[in-house]
Motif scaffolding. Structure first.
Motif, PDB file in Angstrom:
ATOM      1  N   THR A  42       0.325   1.478 -10.734  1.00  0.00           N
ATOM      2  CA  THR A  42       0.731   1.694  -9.346  1.00  0.00           C
ATOM      3  C   THR A  42      -0.012   2.875  -8.741  1.00  0.00           C
ATOM      4  OG1 THR A  42       2.923   0.883  -9.932  1.00  0.00           O
ATOM      5  CG2 THR A  42       2.730   2.051  -7.866  1.00  0.00           C
ATOM      6  N   GLN A  45       0.443   7.370  -4.807  1.00  0.00           N
ATOM      7  CA  GLN A  45       1.307   7.588  -3.649  1.00  0.00           C
ATOM      8  C   GLN A  45       2.594   6.767  -3.772  1.00  0.00           C
ATOM      9  OE1 GLN A  45      -1.015   7.078  -0.146  1.00  0.00           O
ATOM     10  NE2 GLN A  45       0.631   7.674   1.245  1.00  0.00           N
ATOM     11  N   ASP A  46       2.425   5.506  -4.144  1.00  0.00           N
ATOM     12  CA  ASP A  46       3.587   4.648  -4.325  1.00  0.00           C
ATOM     13  C   ASP A  46       4.442   5.140  -5.495  1.00  0.00           C
ATOM     14  OD1 ASP A  46       2.592   3.205  -2.271  1.00  0.00           O
ATOM     15  OD2 ASP A  46       1.993   1.460  -3.446  1.00  0.00           O
ATOM     16  N   ARG A  47       3.753   5.636  -6.507  1.00  0.00           N
ATOM     17  CA  ARG A  47       4.495   6.142  -7.654  1.00  0.00           C
ATOM     18  C   ARG A  47       5.367   7.305  -7.231  1.00  0.00           C
ATOM     19  NH1 ARG A  47       1.055   7.372 -12.959  1.00  0.00           N
ATOM     20  NH2 ARG A  47      -0.670   6.627 -11.660  1.00  0.00           N
ATOM     21  N   THR A  49       6.668   7.694  -4.404  1.00  0.00           N
ATOM     22  CA  THR A  49       7.812   7.139  -3.670  1.00  0.00           C
ATOM     23  C   THR A  49       8.897   6.667  -4.636  1.00  0.00           C
ATOM     24  OG1 THR A  49       6.209   6.308  -2.059  1.00  0.00           O
ATOM     25  CG2 THR A  49       8.467   5.464  -1.905  1.00  0.00           C
ATOM     26  N   ASN A 143       7.094  -0.776   1.475  1.00  0.00           N
ATOM     27  CA  ASN A 143       6.339   0.445   1.731  1.00  0.00           C
ATOM     28  C   ASN A 143       5.438   0.844   0.570  1.00  0.00           C
ATOM     29  OD1 ASN A 143       7.940   0.584   4.072  1.00  0.00           O
ATOM     30  ND2 ASN A 143       9.550   1.608   2.894  1.00  0.00           N
ATOM     31  N   THR A 144       5.436   0.041  -0.468  1.00  0.00           N
ATOM     32  CA  THR A 144       4.598   0.363  -1.622  1.00  0.00           C
ATOM     33  C   THR A 144       3.711  -0.839  -1.935  1.00  0.00           C
ATOM     34  OG1 THR A 144       6.393  -0.390  -3.039  1.00  0.00           O
ATOM     35  CG2 THR A 144       6.210   1.973  -2.703  1.00  0.00           C
ATOM     36  N   LYS A 268      -7.479   3.013  -5.119  1.00  0.00           N
ATOM     37  CA  LYS A 268      -6.514   1.925  -5.225  1.00  0.00           C
ATOM     38  C   LYS A 268      -7.275   0.637  -5.495  1.00  0.00           C
ATOM     39  CE  LYS A 268      -5.232   4.388  -1.434  1.00  0.00           C
ATOM     40  NZ  LYS A 268      -4.245   4.803  -0.461  1.00  0.00           N
TER      41      LYS A 268
END
Lengths: 271, 271
Positions: A42, A45-47, A49, A143-144, A268
DNA sequence: ACAATTCTGTTCGTAAGCGGACATAAAATA
DNA sequence: TATTTTATGTCCGCTTACGAACAGAATTGT
């Protein structure tokens, strides 16, 4: 909750990565989501979150994380250990349809669909996991994007695994399937030691215990494994691979194709 | 395209519902999406959105709609006939993992994920379908909430079917599995006539042809079926149900639970 | 009508795995 | 340490299904 201690005997060749086992550690470290491949893959940034919602739990052998028809409240991201998805045929008869370890997750796919489990989910080999409320994940998911993508890919990888297992169980001998299982388990745990009874293996493979014993003995005589009460050790992986059916390689390759674990490497995604 | 004629011999007990068969009809009628359960279950408004993109095609027996690794360009909504998903074990060895008829769709789930097929998809019994470009459907989906919901449910129903088939193939005898297959096929086609060779059945079940022949003969002797070259007729459904394993009932029930076909109830449909 | 093809019938030896039973040994528990 | 529980060892008759081969019958194609 409902989970406290660590099972003994899981340390052997496995503790190497994180150093000596230690039950009390700063949480920040224990939380390290760098052991679950999906979380690794992941986007950072998503992590970030996800992080605040991930709760570390211990997986105890025999523990039933979910049962048929039950609402799926949590998504589990295993960091170690092995979990089985079982399909019920009779109230007392189950067959393993899928093996999940640190390369995957429990409830990520179905948990966000109808939210009701189609399988019984049981811990086979002790370990740890990070878990999170399905409802929370469902909200966060839009959002992820990287996690959404991973969810989709992992869903396909799971289906693919089930399809291959179906074909394998239909066509191949117990010996071949046993080898396949040991090899997969080895990948999941990163250890040659499989702390399982032959009885447990028999149930998962959907065969008689005596048949497993016979196969195990034969494999031991050929030097591929060595076993004692409740433990099987893989001593000759090449031998196991040759004795296994091609399904092991197929499953492995399909997984790598769908979820290459160098996923984070560049910023990413690629592929 | 690549599809032209209608196979003979599909009429028998089936034409009852829509009246006498007639090969040349106004297209508007032939298009009637009131034969595919997923389309039936879709909200009329969403159906109207889909309508212009649905293209009627004929499914010819043996036709390979998709193969492993191929991009999934179309989603198929069968109106009649039977389609198999097959998993490859060796280049010349396949096992059926899933049977799809007018209760479902091909490519709806996987087609909108990675877009690459995990299975070989083959027409077993001739029929018709409505198809639509996956890309189009992917765009439309966010605007058709009822179809999104159905897609999710159907995805789970499919997985559930695969899981049950896995357990069944692992544990049950060829006779039981043959009965299950015939019963499922009967539901899919709404006909007691199964126009398939024993050889084809053997391949799907992943067993020897001679074993299917033996089972078929035994079932015929007991009066449950009657067969001739290339055709099996179910003559005693109760007998088949009793001889089949419980998997048939389980699969049927699960499907009805996930996709109750009274979803739209009022407008059209019966069955 | 004839040839070629494709299904089905049948046989048979063999192997894999079931199912049940009982003995032994290793752990866990008291 | 003694006891109970749990896992493995082993045996054996039996069933299912495999695998291979060949004959006969129904279709299809020409």
């Amino acid at each position: 909750m409902s989970i406290r201690r660590e099972s003994a005997g899981e340390s052997s060749s496995m503790a190497a990565s994180t150093g000596a086992p230690n039950s009390i550690r700063p949480r920040i470290f224990e939380l390290g989501n760098d052991q679950n491949r999906l979380l690794i893959a992941t986007d950072p940034q998503d992590r970030a979150t996800l992080q605040p919602f991930l709760e570390p739990v211990t997986l105890l052998p025999g523990e039933v994380l979910l049962d048929v028809g039950q609402p799926i409240d949590y998504v589990y991201f295993p960091q170690s250990g092995v979990i089985s998805l079982l399909t019920m045929v009779q109230p007392d008869q189950f067959v393993e349809t899928c093996t999940i370890g640190r390369e995957g997750a429990v409830g990520l796919v179905t948990g966000l669909g109808s939210g009701v489990s189609l399988s019984r989910v049981v811990v086979q080999i002790a370990g740890r996991a990070l878990r999170m409320r399905s409802a929370t994940l469902r909200e966060i998911l839009p959002n992820t994007p990287s996690l959404s993508d991973i969810k989709m890919r992992y869903g396909e990888a799971l289906i693919s695994q089930v399809l291959q297992t179906l074909a394998c169980n239909t066509l191949h001998s117990v010996e071949e399937r046993l080898c396949r299982w040991l090899l997969i388990c080895r990948d999941r745990t990163a250890s040659n030691t499989v702390p399982l009874t032959q009885e447990a293996l028999a149930e998962m493979l959907g065969v008689q215990r005596t048949t497993v014993t016979a196969s195990a003995r034969s494999l031991q005589e050929r030097g591929f494994i060595r076993y004692r009460r409740g433990v099987i050790e893989c001593t000759d992986v090449t031998g196991l691979q040759e004795t296994s059916c091609e399904c092991y390689a197929l499953m492995r390759d399909t997984f790598e194709r769908l979820l290459p674990y160098t996923y984070t490497d560049p910023p990413k995604d690629q592929l």
